[in-house]
Motif scaffolding. Structure first.
Motif, PDB file in Angstrom:
ATOM      1  N   THR C  18       0.535  -3.404  -9.798  1.00 57.51           N
ATOM      2  CA  THR C  18      -0.728  -4.105 -10.008  1.00 57.51           C
ATOM      3  C   THR C  18      -1.954  -3.305  -9.585  1.00 57.51           C
ATOM      4  O   THR C  18      -3.078  -3.754  -9.793  1.00 57.51           O
ATOM      5  CB  THR C  18      -0.759  -5.423  -9.211  1.00 57.51           C
ATOM      6  OG1 THR C  18      -0.385  -5.118  -7.872  1.00 57.51           O
ATOM      7  CG2 THR C  18       0.179  -6.440  -9.786  1.00 57.51           C
ATOM      8  N   GLN C  19      -1.753  -2.147  -8.972  1.00 59.70           N
ATOM      9  CA  GLN C  19      -2.906  -1.399  -8.482  1.00 59.70           C
ATOM     10  C   GLN C  19      -3.460  -0.458  -9.554  1.00 59.70           C
ATOM     11  O   GLN C  19      -2.720   0.043 -10.397  1.00 59.70           O
ATOM     12  CB  GLN C  19      -2.515  -0.563  -7.256  1.00 59.70           C
ATOM     13  CG  GLN C  19      -2.191  -1.376  -6.023  1.00 59.70           C
ATOM     14  CD  GLN C  19      -3.428  -1.887  -5.298  1.00 59.70           C
ATOM     15  OE1 GLN C  19      -4.555  -1.576  -5.660  1.00 59.70           O
ATOM     16  NE2 GLN C  19      -3.217  -2.705  -4.282  1.00 59.70           N
ATOM     17  N   SER C  43      -5.455   0.526   8.740  1.00 61.93           N
ATOM     18  CA  SER C  43      -4.829  -0.528   7.951  1.00 61.93           C
ATOM     19  C   SER C  43      -5.033  -0.236   6.465  1.00 61.93           C
ATOM     20  O   SER C  43      -6.108   0.168   6.052  1.00 61.93           O
ATOM     21  CB  SER C  43      -5.499  -1.840   8.339  1.00 61.93           C
ATOM     22  OG  SER C  43      -4.922  -2.884   7.662  1.00 61.93           O
ATOM     23  N   GLY C  44      -3.980  -0.437   5.694  1.00 63.18           N
ATOM     24  CA  GLY C  44      -4.088  -0.211   4.256  1.00 63.18           C
ATOM     25  C   GLY C  44      -4.000   1.247   3.865  1.00 63.18           C
ATOM     26  O   GLY C  44      -4.224   1.599   2.701  1.00 63.18           O
ATOM     27  N   SER C  45      -3.646   2.123   4.803  1.00 60.92           N
ATOM     28  CA  SER C  45      -3.596   3.539   4.459  1.00 60.92           C
ATOM     29  C   SER C  45      -2.284   3.919   3.786  1.00 60.92           C
ATOM     30  O   SER C  45      -2.123   5.042   3.340  1.00 60.92           O
ATOM     31  CB  SER C  45      -3.816   4.393   5.698  1.00 60.92           C
ATOM     32  OG  SER C  45      -2.825   4.107   6.652  1.00 60.92           O
ATOM     33  N   GLY C  46      -1.353   2.997   3.743  1.00 63.48           N
ATOM     34  CA  GLY C  46      -0.117   3.278   3.027  1.00 63.48           C
ATOM     35  C   GLY C  46       1.078   3.567   3.916  1.00 63.48           C
ATOM     36  O   GLY C  46       2.092   4.062   3.446  1.00 63.48           O
ATOM     37  N   LYS C  47       0.979   3.220   5.185  1.00 61.22           N
ATOM     38  CA  LYS C  47       2.086   3.483   6.099  1.00 61.22           C
ATOM     39  C   LYS C  47       3.320   2.664   5.733  1.00 61.22           C
ATOM     40  O   LYS C  47       4.414   3.205   5.606  1.00 61.22           O
ATOM     41  CB  LYS C  47       1.685   3.157   7.542  1.00 61.22           C
ATOM     42  CG  LYS C  47       0.424   3.854   8.007  1.00 61.22           C
ATOM     43  CD  LYS C  47       0.108   3.514   9.449  1.00 61.22           C
ATOM     44  CE  LYS C  47      -0.237   2.052   9.682  1.00 61.22           C
ATOM     45  NZ  LYS C  47      -1.454   1.577   9.011  1.00 61.22           N
ATOM     46  N   SER C  48       3.116   1.348   5.558  1.00 59.25           N
ATOM     47  CA  SER C  48       4.266   0.515   5.206  1.00 59.25           C
ATOM     48  C   SER C  48       4.802   0.912   3.843  1.00 59.25           C
ATOM     49  O   SER C  48       6.015   0.878   3.610  1.00 59.25           O
ATOM     50  CB  SER C  48       3.871  -0.954   5.178  1.00 59.25           C
ATOM     51  OG  SER C  48       3.428  -1.359   6.430  1.00 59.25           O
ATOM     52  N   THR C  49       3.900   1.285   2.949  1.00 63.96           N
ATOM     53  CA  THR C  49       4.332   1.715   1.624  1.00 63.96           C
ATOM     54  C   THR C  49       5.257   2.926   1.746  1.00 63.96           C
ATOM     55  O   THR C  49       6.311   2.976   1.100  1.00 63.96           O
ATOM     56  CB  THR C  49       3.100   2.051   0.762  1.00 63.96           C
ATOM     57  OG1 THR C  49       2.214   0.938   0.783  1.00 63.96           O
ATOM     58  CG2 THR C  49       3.495   2.354  -0.664  1.00 63.96           C
ATOM     59  N   HIS C 205       0.101   0.911  15.219  1.00 59.56           N
ATOM     60  CA  HIS C 205      -1.324   1.098  15.515  1.00 59.56           C
ATOM     61  C   HIS C 205      -1.559   1.460  16.976  1.00 59.56           C
ATOM     62  O   HIS C 205      -2.530   2.101  17.313  1.00 59.56           O
ATOM     63  CB  HIS C 205      -2.096  -0.201  15.282  1.00 59.56           C
ATOM     64  CG  HIS C 205      -2.284  -0.527  13.845  1.00 59.56           C
ATOM     65  ND1 HIS C 205      -3.052   0.242  13.020  1.00 59.56           N
ATOM     66  CD2 HIS C 205      -1.827  -1.537  13.090  1.00 59.56           C
ATOM     67  CE1 HIS C 205      -3.054  -0.286  11.815  1.00 59.56           C
ATOM     68  NE2 HIS C 205      -2.313  -1.354  11.833  1.00 59.56           N
ATOM     69  N   ALA C 436      -2.382 -10.034  -2.396  1.00 57.68           N
ATOM     70  CA  ALA C 436      -2.363  -8.568  -2.453  1.00 57.68           C
ATOM     71  C   ALA C 436      -2.896  -7.933  -1.166  1.00 57.68           C
ATOM     72  O   ALA C 436      -3.112  -6.734  -1.124  1.00 57.68           O
ATOM     73  CB  ALA C 436      -3.156  -8.083  -3.653  1.00 57.68           C
ATOM     74  N   SER C 438      -2.911  -6.860   2.970  1.00 56.56           N
ATOM     75  CA  SER C 438      -1.991  -6.565   4.073  1.00 56.56           C
ATOM     76  C   SER C 438      -2.213  -7.601   5.178  1.00 56.56           C
ATOM     77  O   SER C 438      -3.188  -8.336   5.165  1.00 56.56           O
ATOM     78  CB  SER C 438      -2.221  -5.155   4.602  1.00 56.56           C
ATOM     79  OG  SER C 438      -3.398  -5.095   5.371  1.00 56.56           O
TER      80      SER C 438
HETATM   81  N1  ATP Z   1       3.011  -5.479  -3.147  1.00 54.68           N
HETATM   82  C1  ATP Z   1       1.823  -4.865  -3.324  1.00 54.68           C
HETATM   83  N2  ATP Z   1       1.193  -4.921  -4.520  1.00 54.68           N
HETATM   84  C2  ATP Z   1       0.014  -4.310  -4.694  1.00 54.68           C
HETATM   85  N3  ATP Z   1      -0.636  -3.615  -3.752  1.00 54.68           N
HETATM   86  C3  ATP Z   1      -0.076  -3.508  -2.534  1.00 54.68           C
HETATM   87  C4  ATP Z   1       1.187  -4.143  -2.259  1.00 54.68           C
HETATM   88  N4  ATP Z   1       1.514  -3.886  -0.969  1.00 54.68           N
HETATM   89  C5  ATP Z   1       0.497  -3.136  -0.462  1.00 54.68           C
HETATM   90  N5  ATP Z   1      -0.447  -2.910  -1.408  1.00 54.68           N
HETATM   91  C6  ATP Z   1      -1.691  -2.146  -1.227  1.00 54.68           C
HETATM   92  O1  ATP Z   1      -1.374  -0.843  -0.825  1.00 54.68           O
HETATM   93  C7  ATP Z   1      -2.259  -0.402   0.212  1.00 54.68           C
HETATM   94  C8  ATP Z   1      -1.459   0.121   1.389  1.00 54.68           C
HETATM   95  O2  ATP Z   1      -0.749  -0.949   1.962  1.00 54.68           O
HETATM   96  P1  ATP Z   1       0.258  -0.794   3.193  1.00 54.68           P
HETATM   97  O3  ATP Z   1       0.887  -2.114   3.409  1.00 54.68           O
HETATM   98  O4  ATP Z   1       1.148   0.366   2.939  1.00 54.68           O
HETATM   99  O5  ATP Z   1      -0.750  -0.451   4.367  1.00 54.68           O
HETATM  100  P2  ATP Z   1      -0.473  -0.169   5.890  1.00 54.68           P
HETATM  101  O6  ATP Z   1      -0.967   1.196   6.155  1.00 54.68           O
HETATM  102  O7  ATP Z   1       0.928  -0.457   6.244  1.00 54.68           O
HETATM  103  O8  ATP Z   1      -1.473  -1.221   6.527  1.00 54.68           O
HETATM  104  P3  ATP Z   1      -1.295  -2.167   7.818  1.00 54.68           P
HETATM  105  O9  ATP Z   1      -1.534  -1.277   8.973  1.00 54.68           O
HETATM  106  O10 ATP Z   1      -2.386  -3.174   7.669  1.00 54.68           O
HETATM  107  O11 ATP Z   1       0.078  -2.756   7.772  1.00 54.68           O
HETATM  108  C9  ATP Z   1      -3.176  -1.577   0.546  1.00 54.68           C
HETATM  109  O12 ATP Z   1      -4.452  -1.350   0.001  1.00 54.68           O
HETATM  110  C10 ATP Z   1      -2.536  -2.769  -0.120  1.00 54.68           C
HETATM  111  O13 ATP Z   1      -3.517  -3.626  -0.672  1.00 54.68           O
END
Ligand code: ATP
Ligand code: ATP
Ligand code: MG
Ligand code: MG
Lengths: 277, 185, 570
Positions: C18-19, C43-49, C205, C436, C438
């Motif tokens: 969806t992005q 936050s949102g930098s893509g770590k969990s991704t 964090h 959408a 985090s």
């Molecule tokens: N299932 C999804 N569908 C679309 N976009 C997503 C999805 N999951 C995460 N994102 C987007 O991807 C980006 C990175 O998300 P991610 O969860 O990897 O961040 P993060 O670094 O783990 O943040 P946090 O520290 O807040 O957990 C964010 O901008 C989020 O909006």
């Protein structure tokens, strides 16, 4: 609202010691027996048996008071509307007609109707102690493995386990959401119009549903990551070993079931016991 | 057709949690309707919503498990004929799975009609046919009584699903976004 | 540690379905067998991704487009399924409630074994062993609602350890843990690392807390790219942390305030390795020079709790004879271990629960007769879990909901909502669905929705959990700003930094009782209170002791005063 779904407490009784699988099979045998038979003698026997089991399991009245009230209300309502809708049902079934007295219009009380409704009342009532025994003496952890044991696919059985696991969480969440919506200004008074009430219900249901959807995502990820659904079978940590008691309980309940069927086939020649001919 | 009955971990989790929600609503969230002595069982609206999202298997199991457990909790034992009918109606709601475009954010006009036709047919089958027939077979209840009950139930549930189910689907569909559409402003 | 690489990203990119843009760009990263890696980033930098790519949730569960290559133990992950991956890599997720699927602790630990159809006797043995590793044997038959957050987290860890995987991945293991439990978690992870030589990847964090034990390398991410990949000592010496909105450890900040130019030679990655002889003089000179601001005279009490008792089930006392008051315009903190009763206090104040005895008064008037809604006009509560507050699918509608329910006009609503969205850093997402976002972003939405209502007192339950330092600072500066306008604030938090920096007073709760009510610098240097409330001594205190400054509490207070002044000037 209590935090635990069923008030299961382990007390050391012969019934608690049985494995969940045994209890489930026995429960099914006995309920099918009373569901099948319309013979008041059989029904009363099973009922006496299940009350005895309840005593064995040391179930206290305070644990089941609420259920008893619900059931009583249900049975009374059912009795009244059955008579209201079909005052001649007994006559139809037993083929004779012995009037007791005329009430009004088409409503006449007959011995047949009285007998039919009494039988039905006990038939319904007798299932209740069985269910209660099963619920209050079975560790929820064993529930899913027992279902799997009687042939339900393990995935469906696990769904039941998840329901038991997450119901208290969802219940707590429901309360929290409702409170936080009230703090935001939601009015939940009981005098509101129908449309307002629907709207208000939705304001609570929607967050509950959406947060549940998020949870579903999270939990299914967690389960996938730990290999759920990898094989066609799974083993269960909480399954108990079979003991002599289990064998005895299974044989006994199977015998009662078989007995019921025999009574119907050989003595009553049908599901009804007919004392009128 | 195969997709209809695919069971993934997500389907199972949705079933488990959906049934928990169903129970909760079934026992605590009834909206009294303008007709005296009757109320909307919001649980069926929810069941329909989950069935459309996760398919007929989930739909059937949610209503079946949810109804059976709440009966057990309240009455000590499930009322099998109605529990089975619940399962049947959950299953039929699920036939709207993949038919409504709700996952793509397209739950509008035509989808709403399709969904509601399916749910009304499902309710009629479950409550006017399955429940009464089972009541007669299992419990030998009087025929006219069970059919009257069934018609009332079908009516009430259709209305509930039409309101709650449709609104939930609309709200959900609004959160669904198209491919590549999310961007910071 | 061996030189054999176990995880290898090459030119790896990922874009969610969806992005509109990729979330991960050209990642090149090698992790060797037996290494212990920390991934930090806003936050949102893509770590969990990145974590999802490792454990197979991408692409198994999240759809999107993958470019480049990712090899785990020499195998291309594209050719593996999630089950094969789960045998190599175990994941402990951020939310312990989602991960805890079993009805009891033992069942949950056994989950992976059950799925592998391991026979019962062997399963029991392995479960016992795993439970022993995390010290949870005595809770084997407890249900999840009887456990504290930390205990749930331990269970999750055992559930992964039971399967003897090679790599362990932790996504924010410390979120929601009290400081001492967090420290214990880091110690357990470290112990497992040392004993079993597993490869460990931690996403977190709370940098300083993770650095409590040794880390081989720190990976810094921002905007889906890797900006730094170095050991902790070098990282502390660089300006990368500050530039990317990551909080550096407090002792490092103190060194900088004292005019020390931090270099790799200081070994500032861990406080234990810090070379103190070179900074001793600078610190003590700075310490003597700090000016003290004037202490404001106490004003009148706004919200007062008197002898409050409470129990959820009528048996177990959760709140026991607690009294404290919040003064007009004050910003105070409530701290204490997991399950101490902090959130319960906020529920009592907002009327969600009813105290069994005692009085709560507002401006001298007893408020026990007021409804939840009436109390909410004055006291806004931001709950710990954002998902329990969010009821609208879209961000804008969610923030506007309270105003709409109160019948405010749409023009006015728009103005107020836009303003708080701006303040909470949510303006770029205003048209996004909440689904959408985090976790950290959601938390900000709930804060925004309460701020929009302009309450006179705000209770923030864990406002900064899961927030990165930039947003943390943004939110807290905003909180301070409304605080200066006269809104009194209560912060409930596990973050000792937060308490030190922002609160002027701290109430410490332990086992439902108030055990201290003092300045944060006093609380965090009192070893008795620290121990009873599961807090953690601040590293500033440690620093002062290591550099021979006698009055440790004074040093901490000096730091706070100086820090506040620096911030005002920024
Ligand atoms: N299932 C999804 N569908 C679309 N976009 C997503 C999805 N999951 C995460 N994102 C987007 O991807 C980006 C990175 O998300 P991610 O969860 O990897 O961040 P993060 O670094 O783990 O943040 P946090 O520290 O807040 O957990 C964010 O901008 C989020 O909006
Ligand atoms: N709804 C509830 N019903 C019964 N017990 C509860 C309920 N909510 C909390 N408790 C119990 O009350 C105690 C205090 O909980 P509370 O949530 O106030 O702790 P807390 O200090 O906020 O902890 P944390 O830092 O982990 O958020 C805990 O032992 C918890 O198990
Ligand atoms: Mg994350
Ligand atoms: Mg709390």
């Amino acid at each position: 609202m209590s935090t635990k779904l069923f008030t299961y407490n382990f007390i050391d009784t012969p019934i608690h010691r049985l494995s969940g699988l045994t209890k489930l099979i026995a429960f099914l045998f006995l309920t099918f027996a009373v569901m099948f038979s319309y013979d008041i003698r059989v029904v009363l026997l099973v009922m006496a048996f299940s009350l005895w089991v309840m005593r064995l399991a040391k179930i206290k009245f305070s644990q089941i008071r609420l259920m008893v009230i619900y059931v009583a209300v249900f049975l009374i309502t059912n009795t009244v509307i059955t008579f209201f809708f079909s005052p001649e049902e007994g006559v139809k079934i037993y083929g004779t007609r012995h009037e007791i007295f005329h009430i009004i219009g088409p409503y006449t009380l007959t011995v047949e109707q009285l007998f039919y409704q009494t039988t039905k009342l006990f038939k319904y009532a007798s299932v209740i102690p069985l269910g209660i025994c099963f619920l209050l003496t079975t560790n929820p952890s064993e529930f899913a493995s027992a279902l799997n044991g009687v042939g339900v696919h393990y995935k469906a059985a696990y769904a039941v386990s998840l329901t038991l696991r997450y119901f208290p969480d969802i219940q707590r969440e429901y309360r929290n959401i409702s409170l936080s919506q009230q703090a935001r200004g939601l009015d939940i008074s009981h005098k509101a119009k129908f449309t307002t009430r629907v709207k208000n219900a939705l304001l609570i249901i929607i967050p509950l549903v959406f947060s549940t959807l998020d949870r579903i995502e999270l939990i299914s990820n967690a389960m996938d990551l730990r290999g759920f659904g990898k094989h066609r079978k799974r083993s269960w940590y909480s399954r108990k070993k079979f003991t002599k008691g289990d064998v005895f309980a299974l044989v006994l309940s199977a015998a009662i079931f078989a007995g019921t069927i025999c009574v119907s086939v050989f003595i009553n020649h049908g599901r009804f016991y007919n004392p009128f001919i | 057709m195969k997709e209809y009955f695919k069971v993934t971990t997500r389907t199972i989790v949705a079933t488990g949690l959906g049934a928990a929600l169903f129970m909760l609503l079934f026992m605590y969230v009834k909206v009294p309707s303008p007709i005296p002595e009757t109320s909307l069982q919001t649980a069926y609206g929810l069941g329909a919503f989950f069935a459309v999202l996760f398919g007929p298997i989930a739909g059937a199991l949610i209503a079946f498990i949810g109804h059976a457990l709440s009966d057990a909790l309240q009455y000590g034992s499930p009322w099998w004929s109605w529990v089975i009918a619940s399962g049947v109606c959950g299953f039929s709601y699920g036939l709207a799975y993949t038919k409504t475009g709700v996952e793509d954010g397209n739950f509008k006009g035509k989808s709403i009609v399709i969904f509601n036709i399916i749910q009304i047919v499902g309710n009629v089958i479950a409550w006017v046919i399955v429940a009464p027939v089972l009541d007669i077979i299992i419990y030998k209840e009087p025929v006219n009584l069970v059919f009257t009950q069934g018609i009332v139930a079908a009516l009430m549930n259709s209305v509930t699903v039409a309101i709650i189910g449709t609104l939930l689907l609309v709200a959900y569909s609004a959160t669904k976004t198209q491919k590549g559409s999310l961007d910071k402003e | 540690m061996s030189s054999e690489s176990i995880i290898e990203f090459r030119e790896f990119s990922f874009q969610y379905y969806t992005q509109a843009r990729p979330t991960l760009h050209n990642i090149d990263l090698t992790i060797r067998k037996g290494e212990k890696i920390l991934i930090v980033g806003p936050s949102g930098s893509g770590k969990s991704t990145l974590g999802h790519c490792l454990n197979g949730l991408i692409p198994f569960s999240y759809k999107g487009e993958i470019k480049g290559s990712l090899k785990i133990a020499g195998k291309e992950t594209k050719e593996l399924d999630i089950f094969q991956l789960s045998k190599m890599l175990g994941t402990v997720l951020q939310d312990p409630d989602g991960q805890f699927v079993g009805l009891t602790v033992f069942e949950d630990i056994a989950f992976a074994l059950e799925n592998d159809t391991i026979p019962l006797p062997e399963m029991k043995e392995r479960v016992q062993k795993a439970a022993a590793m995390v010290d949870m044997e005595s809770f084997g038959f407890s249900s999840p609602y009887e456990l504290s957050g930390g205990q749930k987290q331990r269970t999750s860890l055992a559930g992964v350890l039971v399967d003897d995987v090679e790599i362990l991945l932790f996504d924010e293991p410390l979120a929601n843990l009290d400081p001492a439990t967090g420290m214990a978690a880091i110690e357990i992870i470290d112990e497992i690392h040392r004993k079993t030589d597993k490869t460990i990847v931690i996403i977190e964090h709370r940098l300083e807390d993770v650095l409590h034990r040794d880390i081989d390398r720190v990976i810094l991410m921002n905007d889906g790219r890797i900006l730094a990949d170095m050991d902790a000592d070098t990282l502390m010496a660089s300006s990368l942390l500050a530039e990317n909105g990551i909080r550096e450890p407090l002792y490092v900040t103190a060194m900088k305030y004292a005019g020390v130019e931090v270099t790799a030679e200081h070994c500032a990655g861990h406080i234990d390795t810090l070379k103190t002889d070179r900074i001793r003089e600078a610190l003590s000179a700075w310490n003597d020079a700090v000016e003290h601001p004037q202490v404001k005279p106490a004003s009148e009490p706004l919200l007062a709790m008197e002898n409050i008792h409470f129990s959820y089930d009528g048996e177990k006392r959760i709140i026991n004879n607690v009294s404290f008051s919040l003064e007009k315009g004050e910003l105070m903190a409530i701290v204490g271990r997991n399950g101490a009763g902090k959130s319960t206090l906020s529920r009592l104040i907002s009327g969600f629960e009813k105290e069994s005895s005692g009085t709560i008064s507002y401006l001298g008037e007893d408020i026990s007769g007021l409804t939840i809604k009436e109390r909410a006009q004055k006291i806004g509560v931001v709950m710990q879990n954002p998902n329990q507050m969010i009821s609208k699918p879209m961000i804008y509608d969610e923030v506007a909901l309270g105003l709409r329910l109160r019948g405010v006009e749409e023009d006015e609503i728009k103005k107020r909502v836009e303003k708080v969205l701006e303040i909470c850093g949510l303006a770029p997402f205003r048209k996004w669905p909440i689904a959408a976002l985090s976790f950290g972003q959601r938390k900000r939405v709930t804060i925004a929705s309460i701020l929009a209502l302009n309450p006179e007192v705000i209770i923030l339950d864990e406002p900064t959990a899961g927030q990165d330092f930039r947003h943390y600072t943004q939110i807290m500066e905003f909180v301070k700003q409304i605080n200066r306008l006269g809104v009194a604030i209560i912060l409930i938090t596990h973050d000792m930094h937060l308490m030190l920096e922002y609160a002027t007073r701290a109430v410490v709760i332990s086992g439902g009782e108030k055990i201290a009510d003092a300045r944060p610098s006093d609380v965090l240097t009192d070893s008795d209170v620290i121990e009873r409330a599961n807090l953690k001594e601040t590293s500033l205190y440690r620093l002062s002791q290591m550099t021979g400054i006698a009055d440790g509490t004074g040093f901490v207070q000096n730091f706070i005063d100086y820090d506040k002044k620096v911030r005002v000037h920024q």
